[in-house]
Design an enzyme around this catalytic site. Structure first.
Site, PDB file in Angstrom:
ATOM      1  N   GLU A  99     -14.248 -54.839 -31.112  1.00 22.60           N
ATOM      2  CA  GLU A  99     -13.415 -55.305 -30.001  1.00 22.60           C
ATOM      3  C   GLU A  99     -12.214 -55.335 -30.348  1.00 22.60           C
ATOM      4  O   GLU A  99     -11.802 -56.654 -30.834  1.00 22.60           O
ATOM      5  CB  GLU A  99     -14.128 -56.359 -29.070  1.00 22.60           C
ATOM      6  N   CYS A 136      -6.325 -59.658 -24.734  1.00 20.92           N
ATOM      7  CA  CYS A 136      -6.188 -58.462 -25.341  1.00 20.92           C
ATOM      8  C   CYS A 136      -6.023 -57.589 -24.491  1.00 20.92           C
ATOM      9  O   CYS A 136      -5.260 -56.399 -24.760  1.00 20.92           O
ATOM     10  CB  CYS A 136      -7.611 -58.263 -26.128  1.00 20.92           C
TER      11      CYS A 136
HETATM   12  P1  NAD Z   1      -7.886 -61.854 -36.133  1.00 21.98           P
HETATM   13  O1  NAD Z   1      -8.368 -60.381 -36.460  1.00 21.98           O
HETATM   14  O2  NAD Z   1      -7.048 -62.358 -36.926  1.00 21.98           O
HETATM   15  O3  NAD Z   1      -9.284 -62.819 -36.279  1.00 21.98           O
HETATM   16  C1  NAD Z   1     -10.574 -62.806 -35.755  1.00 21.98           C
HETATM   17  C2  NAD Z   1     -11.679 -63.355 -36.541  1.00 21.98           C
HETATM   18  O4  NAD Z   1     -11.758 -62.781 -37.907  1.00 21.98           O
HETATM   19  C3  NAD Z   1     -11.565 -64.660 -36.767  1.00 21.98           C
HETATM   20  O5  NAD Z   1     -12.653 -65.225 -36.492  1.00 21.98           O
HETATM   21  C4  NAD Z   1     -11.002 -64.766 -38.266  1.00 21.98           C
HETATM   22  O6  NAD Z   1     -11.484 -65.980 -38.962  1.00 21.98           O
HETATM   23  C5  NAD Z   1     -11.698 -63.745 -38.773  1.00 21.98           C
HETATM   24  N1  NAD Z   1     -10.758 -63.114 -39.725  1.00 21.98           N
HETATM   25  C6  NAD Z   1      -9.395 -62.938 -39.918  1.00 21.98           C
HETATM   26  N2  NAD Z   1      -9.117 -62.305 -41.160  1.00 21.98           N
HETATM   27  C7  NAD Z   1     -10.170 -62.042 -41.673  1.00 21.98           C
HETATM   28  C8  NAD Z   1     -10.338 -61.028 -42.933  1.00 21.98           C
HETATM   29  N3  NAD Z   1      -9.457 -60.715 -43.541  1.00 21.98           N
HETATM   30  N4  NAD Z   1     -11.792 -60.876 -43.249  1.00 21.98           N
HETATM   31  C9  NAD Z   1     -12.808 -61.418 -42.344  1.00 21.98           C
HETATM   32  N5  NAD Z   1     -12.624 -61.951 -41.300  1.00 21.98           N
HETATM   33  C10 NAD Z   1     -11.216 -62.287 -40.951  1.00 21.98           C
HETATM   34  O7  NAD Z   1      -7.722 -61.957 -34.685  1.00 21.98           O
HETATM   35  P2  NAD Z   1      -7.223 -63.213 -33.872  1.00 21.98           P
HETATM   36  O8  NAD Z   1      -5.531 -63.229 -34.067  1.00 21.98           O
HETATM   37  O9  NAD Z   1      -8.160 -64.175 -33.629  1.00 21.98           O
HETATM   38  O10 NAD Z   1      -7.258 -62.392 -32.222  1.00 21.98           O
HETATM   39  C11 NAD Z   1      -6.202 -61.787 -31.903  1.00 21.98           C
HETATM   40  C12 NAD Z   1      -6.381 -60.201 -31.707  1.00 21.98           C
HETATM   41  O11 NAD Z   1      -7.874 -59.746 -31.328  1.00 21.98           O
HETATM   42  C13 NAD Z   1      -5.427 -59.417 -31.005  1.00 21.98           C
HETATM   43  O12 NAD Z   1      -5.205 -57.941 -31.652  1.00 21.98           O
HETATM   44  C14 NAD Z   1      -6.285 -59.079 -29.554  1.00 21.98           C
HETATM   45  O13 NAD Z   1      -5.790 -57.966 -29.063  1.00 21.98           O
HETATM   46  C15 NAD Z   1      -7.464 -58.972 -30.131  1.00 21.98           C
HETATM   47  N6  NAD Z   1      -8.770 -59.191 -29.104  1.00 21.98           N
HETATM   48  C16 NAD Z   1      -9.302 -58.418 -28.845  1.00 21.98           C
HETATM   49  C17 NAD Z   1     -10.378 -58.408 -27.754  1.00 21.98           C
HETATM   50  C18 NAD Z   1     -11.196 -57.465 -27.091  1.00 21.98           C
HETATM   51  O14 NAD Z   1     -12.191 -57.961 -26.407  1.00 21.98           O
HETATM   52  N7  NAD Z   1     -11.162 -56.242 -27.365  1.00 21.98           N
HETATM   53  C19 NAD Z   1     -10.392 -59.630 -27.050  1.00 21.98           C
HETATM   54  C20 NAD Z   1      -9.690 -60.768 -27.811  1.00 21.98           C
HETATM   55  C21 NAD Z   1      -8.665 -60.604 -28.591  1.00 21.98           C
END
Ligand code: NAD
Length: 453
Positions: free
Chosen positions: A207, A241
């Protein structure tokens, strides 16, 4: 992480999660957990993101309760094996689909709706008979802490466990023999997660995000469009998002739309939103600096002020931006709305269609042919005609992205489908045998050609 995954997998194999009664009981427990922990959840959301009780309750707790209610209502019928047609070649047999849980699911959550996005997939995963490990976001540590405490109070770790921490925790978990990975977050991290899961061929749902347009055509109801865009864009200070990322407005109505947007920003947040106690903050300094840097581009039409101590940015509209500006080349994920104009709807279709497929798209306009043209000629995760965000609140609609905005979907029945493997079974008769399939059968080829073509 290794022993946790082993614990869950061993327990899953014992078959405890198979029955409808067990799953129903867990959903009821989840609902009870939300009731018991309502106050700590609301406090944690206030502390980490300055979410008002109204936003926190509606967009996080109420959403989860709605999902639980829908699952409780339909679970029995979703779980039931489904008979399928029996072709001539299979005469005498019974053919059906068995709904099978995958096993141990990892749910990786982001920080923007840190309770909803950590627990909504859990509802689907548990209802489908899986065990779950939740990895909440480390950027909302108070919420992460509350999630861990409440899950530990209500569920044994062999069924639902919470692994707190940063990316190193996720990376360690992804080394384990998981049965499914459900990731919500950014596109670059999603790519890494899929790559890692791919090494073990673990199925994934991603997602993700992207730039979701709000297109306002000249026949739109301007006042209502403005009201719904302001609501969808500035909820959670734009850290949603599926928030409209940018506005694409027909040049003839631009001035009126901007005026109406300003009216609703003032009505919802006051003329000095930075002083509004309930206005959500930007999650951390890094994101605050990133979003603030967009304010140097184009020309500010509304807002533009920031409070760098409290990490707040006013609802802001920026004019005179182009597709080559930074604000148009990455997902904004904050309360900044660039305004682009167009003359012909075909231009919009051409331009939006040349971008990565968005997670959401919103079209405002009365003409049904134009509505159909936009929604059918562009590919995007999901969206609304004459509204923003509302599609996510209908449990009967699957929610997810397409292309770079994601893979797979969930909510309601789509969640059950996501976390369930459909196993096709042919139960053959032993009362007789049809010889045409066996080597040496005289009539075999003739029959096969006739029946299968
Ligand atoms: P992110 O990708 O930075 O982090 C998400 C999760 O991944 C966190 O739990 C984090 O600890 C983990 N993570 C971070 N880097 C990682 C890595 N290198 N390897 C493995 N795990 C890792 O995202 P965010 O900043 O928490 O959220 C914002 C993003 O999420 C935006 O792009 C937004 O559009 C998207 N989002 C999508 C939805 C949806 O339903 N499609 C909903 C909410 C947010």
């Amino acid at each position: 992480m290794k022993s946790l995954v082993k614990l869950q997998k061993d327990w899953f194999k014992e078959g405890h999660t198979k029955s409808y009664e067990f799953r129903k009981e867990q959903l009821i427990k989840l609902r009870k957990m939300l009731d018991t922990f309502e106050e700590p959840i609301l406090k944690a959301l206030k502390f980490d993101l300055n979410k008002s009780e109204y936003e926190a309750y509606t967009a996080e707790i109420a959403f989860l309760k709605m999902e639980i209610k829908d699952h409780l209502k339909n679970l029995k019928s979703w779980m039931a094996p489904r008979d399928v047609k029996t072709p001539l070649t299979h005469t005498g047999s019974k053919n059906y689909i068995v709904k099978e849980p995958y096993g141990t699911v990892l749910v990786i959550a982001p920080w923007n709706y840190p309770v909803q996005l950590a627990l909504a997939p859990v509802i689907g995963a548990i209802a489908s008979g899986n065990t779950v490990i939740i990895k909440p976001s480390e950027l909302t540590p108070t919420v992460s802490w509350v999630i861990k405490r409440m899950v530990e109070q209500y569920f044994p770790s062999h069924l639902i466990a919470v692994a707190e921490g940063g990316k190193e925790v996720t990376q360690e978990l992804l080394e384990q023999p998981l049965d499914y990975v459900f990731f919500t977050g950014s596109v670059p991290v999603g790519r890494e997660v899929m790559k890692k899961a791919g090494e073990q061929l673990i199925p994934v749902t991603l997602e993700l995000g992207g730039k979701s347009p709000a297109i306002v055509h000249k026949d739109a109801s301007i006042d209502l469009a403005a009201k719904r865009i302001v609501w969808g864009k500035f909820l959670n200070a734009g850290q949603t998002c599926i928030a409209p990322d940018y506005l694409y407005v027909h040049h003839e109505i631009k001035a009126d739309l901007v005026k109406a947007i300003q009216k609703y920003i003032y009505e919802f947040y006051g003329e000095h939103s930075l002083l509004n106690e309930d206005y959500v903050k930007i999650v951390n300094r890094k994101h605050f600096d990133r979003i603030s840097s967009f304010l140097d581009e184009g020309q500010i039409l509304i807002g533009g002020r920031v409070d760098s101590k409290k990490l707040r940015i006013e609802p802001t509209l920026i004019d005179q931006v182009t597709w080559t500006d930074k604000v148009m080349s990455e997902e904004i994920f904050g309360p900044v709305l660039p305004v682009l104009t167009y003359d012909q709807l075909d231009e919009v279709i051409e331009q939006v269609g040349s971008q990565p497929k968005p997670l959401a798209l919103y079209y405002f306009g009365e003409n049904e042919e134009d509505q159909q043209k936009v929604t059918e000629s562009l590919s995007f995760g999901g969206g609304c005609i004459n509204d923003t965000l509302y599609h996510i609140l209908n449990p009967h609609l699957p929610f997810g992205g397409v292309g770079s905005s994601g893979i797979g979907s969930y909510h309601g029945k789509a969640s059950f489908a996501t976390f369930t493997h459909e196993k096709g079974i042919t139960k053959q008769t032993t009362k007789f045998d049809q010889n045409f399939r066996y080597p040496g059968s005289q009539l075999g080829l003739k029959v096969i050609k006739k029946v299968l073509g």
